[in-house]
Write a protein that holds these residues in place. Structure first.
Motif, short mmCIF file in Angstrom:
data_model
loop_
_atom_site.label_atom_id
_atom_site.label_comp_id
_atom_site.label_asym_id
_atom_site.label_seq_id
_atom_site.Cartn_x
_atom_site.Cartn_y
_atom_site.Cartn_z
N PRO A 20 29.77 44.22 24.53
CA PRO A 20 30.73 43.14 24.32
C PRO A 20 30.30 41.85 25.03
O PRO A 20 29.57 41.89 26.03
CB PRO A 20 32.03 43.68 24.90
N ILE A 21 30.76 40.71 24.51
CA ILE A 21 30.45 39.42 25.11
C ILE A 21 30.90 39.39 26.56
O ILE A 21 30.24 38.81 27.42
CB ILE A 21 31.12 38.28 24.31
N SER A 22 32.02 40.02 26.85
CA SER A 22 32.53 40.02 28.22
C SER A 22 31.53 40.67 29.18
O SER A 22 31.42 40.25 30.33
CB SER A 22 33.89 40.71 28.30
N ALA A 23 30.78 41.66 28.72
CA ALA A 23 29.78 42.29 29.57
C ALA A 23 28.62 41.34 29.85
O ALA A 23 28.09 41.31 30.97
CB ALA A 23 29.26 43.57 28.92
N VAL A 24 28.25 40.53 28.86
CA VAL A 24 27.19 39.54 29.05
C VAL A 24 27.65 38.51 30.09
O VAL A 24 26.90 38.16 31.00
CB VAL A 24 26.83 38.86 27.71
N HIS A 25 28.89 38.02 29.94
CA HIS A 25 29.42 37.05 30.91
C HIS A 25 29.52 37.68 32.30
O HIS A 25 29.20 37.03 33.30
CB HIS A 25 30.79 36.53 30.48
N ALA A 26 29.96 38.91 32.37
CA ALA A 26 30.07 39.59 33.67
C ALA A 26 28.70 39.70 34.33
O ALA A 26 28.57 39.47 35.54
CB ALA A 26 30.71 40.97 33.50
N ALA A 27 27.69 40.04 33.55
CA ALA A 27 26.34 40.15 34.10
C ALA A 27 25.84 38.79 34.59
O ALA A 27 25.26 38.69 35.69
CB ALA A 27 25.39 40.71 33.04
#
Length: 125
Positions: A100-107
């Protein structure tokens, strides 16, 4: 009163709460851009402080740098960040597992956290 709905029945952007706007894709890109600008600002200021310029010139250069960084450079960094995130999102979509995009942002935010810790010479783990 309920938020305005578009012709297809979805809520309009004006119906989002402030927290939802901050944690939206665009909001996260803006946060990431600000954090990157903070890193750049700190680096430039450290270099100016170490320079051989007279103190009045250092102050003027710091002021000019602040205007430049938080003015036009913000939009440049935000665009580059948006492109980078879009490219990463495209790569994530092509992977065999869903990310998910949220995982990319979290990383990305975690990498920025580690960068800030290193800049501050702090051990966080």
């Amino acid at each position: 009163m309920s938020p305005a709905r578009s012709s297809n029945g979805n809520r309009s952007a004006g119906g989002k709460g402030p927290l939802a706007r901050i944690f939206s894709h665009r909001g996260l890109i803006a946060i990431e851009a600000l954090l990157l600008m903070g890193v750049l600002k700190d680096w430039v200021f450290d270099e100016l402080r170490k320079s051989s310029f007279p103190n009045y010139a250092k102050v003027l250069l710091v002021m000019a740098t602040t205007i430049g960084i938080f003015g036009g450079l913000f939009f440049l960094v935000q665009r580059l960040t948006a492109r980078g995130v879009a490219h990463t999102h495209g790569l994530a979509k092509s992977m065999p597992i869903a990310i998910p995009i949220s995982a990319v942002h979290a990383a990305l935010l975690f990498v920025l956290f580690l960068l800030y810790a290193r800049m501050l010479h702090l051990t966080v783990f």
